[in-house]
Motif scaffolding. Structure first.
Motif, mmCIF file in Angstrom:
data_model
loop_
_atom_site.group_PDB
_atom_site.id
_atom_site.type_symbol
_atom_site.label_atom_id
_atom_site.label_comp_id
_atom_site.label_asym_id
_atom_site.label_seq_id
_atom_site.Cartn_x
_atom_site.Cartn_y
_atom_site.Cartn_z
ATOM 1 N N LYS A 51 0.810 -1.226 0.000
ATOM 2 C CA LYS A 51 0.000 0.000 0.000
ATOM 3 C C LYS A 51 0.837 1.267 0.000
ATOM 4 C CE LYS A 51 -4.329 -1.448 2.117
ATOM 5 N NZ LYS A 51 -5.155 -1.263 3.331
ATOM 6 N N GLY A 52 2.141 1.131 0.123
ATOM 7 C CA GLY A 52 2.996 2.303 0.195
ATOM 8 C C GLY A 52 2.987 2.910 1.581
ATOM 9 N N PRO A 53 3.875 3.884 1.806
ATOM 10 C CA PRO A 53 3.964 4.502 3.127
ATOM 11 C C PRO A 53 2.777 5.419 3.390
ATOM 12 C CG PRO A 53 5.434 5.610 1.596
ATOM 13 C CD PRO A 53 4.847 4.441 0.854
ATOM 14 N N SER A 54 2.436 5.565 4.673
ATOM 15 C CA SER A 54 1.397 6.505 5.079
ATOM 16 C C SER A 54 2.007 7.558 5.993
ATOM 17 C CB SER A 54 0.293 5.753 5.837
ATOM 18 O OG SER A 54 -0.653 6.670 6.346
ATOM 19 N N THR A 55 1.440 8.749 5.974
ATOM 20 C CA THR A 55 1.874 9.788 6.922
ATOM 21 C C THR A 55 0.990 9.803 8.165
ATOM 22 O OG1 THR A 55 0.576 11.387 5.639
ATOM 23 C CG2 THR A 55 2.943 11.287 5.191
ATOM 24 N N ASP A 56 0.058 8.838 8.252
ATOM 25 C CA ASP A 56 -0.861 8.740 9.391
ATOM 26 C C ASP A 56 -0.307 7.720 10.399
ATOM 27 O OD1 ASP A 56 -2.904 8.271 11.185
ATOM 28 O OD2 ASP A 56 -4.461 7.999 9.651
ATOM 29 N N PRO A 57 0.061 8.151 11.605
ATOM 30 C CA PRO A 57 0.662 7.218 12.581
ATOM 31 C C PRO A 57 -0.266 6.067 12.972
ATOM 32 C CG PRO A 57 0.878 9.496 13.321
ATOM 33 C CD PRO A 57 -0.033 9.522 12.121
ATOM 34 N N ARG A 58 -1.558 6.173 12.706
ATOM 35 C CA ARG A 58 -2.459 5.067 13.049
ATOM 36 C C ARG A 58 -2.468 3.969 11.991
ATOM 37 N NH1 ARG A 58 -7.450 8.956 13.893
ATOM 38 N NH2 ARG A 58 -6.518 9.508 11.892
ATOM 39 N N GLU A 59 -1.865 4.253 10.829
ATOM 40 C CA GLU A 59 -1.826 3.260 9.751
ATOM 41 C C GLU A 59 -0.597 2.368 9.909
ATOM 42 O OE1 GLU A 59 -3.600 2.564 6.876
ATOM 43 O OE2 GLU A 59 -5.234 3.892 7.494
ATOM 44 N N ARG A 60 -0.791 1.054 9.798
ATOM 45 C CA ARG A 60 0.331 0.109 9.822
ATOM 46 C C ARG A 60 0.397 -0.546 8.470
ATOM 47 N NH1 ARG A 60 1.556 -1.698 15.017
ATOM 48 N NH2 ARG A 60 0.799 -0.133 16.479
ATOM 49 N N ARG A 61 1.466 -0.300 7.755
ATOM 50 C CA ARG A 61 1.560 -0.802 6.392
ATOM 51 C C ARG A 61 2.443 -2.044 6.338
ATOM 52 N NH1 ARG A 61 -0.524 3.521 3.026
ATOM 53 N NH2 ARG A 61 -2.525 3.777 4.065
ATOM 54 N N LEU A 62 1.874 -3.150 5.826
ATOM 55 C CA LEU A 62 2.638 -4.379 5.653
ATOM 56 C C LEU A 62 3.875 -4.097 4.806
ATOM 57 C CD1 LEU A 62 2.703 -7.500 6.032
ATOM 58 C CD2 LEU A 62 1.530 -7.627 3.807
ATOM 59 N N ALA A 63 5.027 -4.607 5.240
ATOM 60 C CA ALA A 63 6.300 -4.402 4.543
ATOM 61 C C ALA A 63 7.001 -5.752 4.450
ATOM 62 C CB ALA A 63 7.166 -3.397 5.303
ATOM 63 N N VAL A 64 7.062 -6.305 3.248
ATOM 64 C CA VAL A 64 7.588 -7.660 3.059
ATOM 65 C C VAL A 64 9.072 -7.577 2.718
ATOM 66 C CG1 VAL A 64 7.356 -9.794 1.739
ATOM 67 C CG2 VAL A 64 5.322 -8.369 2.186
ATOM 68 N N PRO A 65 9.949 -8.170 3.554
ATOM 69 C CA PRO A 65 11.380 -8.094 3.242
ATOM 70 C C PRO A 65 11.685 -8.706 1.882
ATOM 71 C CG PRO A 65 11.027 -8.939 5.474
ATOM 72 C CD PRO A 65 9.689 -8.913 4.797
ATOM 73 N N THR A 66 12.530 -8.025 1.098
ATOM 74 C CA THR A 66 12.980 -8.560 -0.188
ATOM 75 C C THR A 66 14.505 -8.537 -0.197
ATOM 76 O OG1 THR A 66 12.821 -6.391 -1.242
ATOM 77 C CG2 THR A 66 10.894 -7.817 -1.398
ATOM 78 N N GLU A 67 15.109 -9.041 -1.267
ATOM 79 C CA GLU A 67 16.561 -9.200 -1.249
ATOM 80 C C GLU A 67 17.277 -7.845 -1.271
ATOM 81 O OE1 GLU A 67 14.698 -9.684 -3.904
ATOM 82 O OE2 GLU A 67 15.799 -9.302 -5.756
#
Ligand code: MN
Length: 211
Positions: free
Chosen positions: A68-84
């Motif tokens: 979903k890309g980064p959010s500037t809203d501290p209440r949003e938690r954005r999934l971030a999948v580690p890649t190489e």
């Protein structure tokens, strides 16, 4: 820590450099960065759209794919999948990766700049603080971004363990937090060229160069 050539092994193995425009390893200088280390966020219109969040750590770009890309809203938690890990020169890459190649699709430099280890800011004088590499191992990274679109504190947090481990990208609550800004929607252009992913895809169909 393994030598750099070994740590980039996965990156190199997945790519055929005779048929992808992506860079291999090499030294990199960034005239757009006031300081090092750098960070870059690349919007990648692949089989599924995502934002590749990359930070310079010990000579490589540690990377997470954020659907979903980064959010500037501290209440949003954005999934971030580690890649190489990616090579440093990749931070300047913008263009079209041929379909059929690994990661095929269009890439733009959505944001970039330098960053700081927030633990250094918080430390008492003379206090030893964990490096960003150590924070990645520990699953809790706090950094201060100085980008063109994003700034302020950001946390990358690993939750769960083993197969259930998940990383989340979260804006920290500071002056740069803004629940209404939504920059992935309102500021879709590349900070490198001013183009959208659609414009890059259209222009490079005819074989134009990426910058
Ligand atoms: Mn990607």
């Amino acid at each position: 820590m393994a030598p750099k050539e070994d740590r980039l092994g996965t990156y190199s193995e997945k790519r055929d450099f005779s048929s992808t425009p992506e860079p291999g390893d090499g030294d990199a200088e960034f005239d757009w960065a006031e300081q090092r280390p750098i960070f870059v966020i690349q919007k990648h219109d692949a089989s599924s759209l995502h934002y590749d969040f990359r930070i310079e750590v010990d000579g490589v770009l540690k990377s997470w794919a954020v659907p979903k890309g980064p959010s500037t809203d501290p209440r949003e938690r954005r999934l971030a999948v580690p890649t190489e890990d990616h090579p440093l020169p990749y931070a300047d890459f913008e263009g079209v990766i041929p379909e059929g190649e690994y990661g095929g699709g269009t890439v733009i430099v959505w944001d970039r700049g330098s960053y700081r280890n927030l633990k250094d800011d918080e430390a008492e004088e003379g206090e030893e603080v964990p490096s960003v590499a150590e924070q990645i191992n520990d699953g809790h990274v706090t950094i201060w971004l100085e980008g063109e679109k994003l700034s302020g504190g950001h946390a990358l947090i690993r939750t769960g363990s083993g197969e259930d481990a998940r990383w989340l990208l979260v804006k920290m609550d500071d002056d740069a937090a803004d629940a209404r800004r939504n920059p992935t929607s309102t500021e879709p252009q590349s900070v490198k060229s001013g183009r959208t992913v659609e414009e890059v895809a259209e222009q490079e169909k005819g074989g134009a160069s990426d910058d």
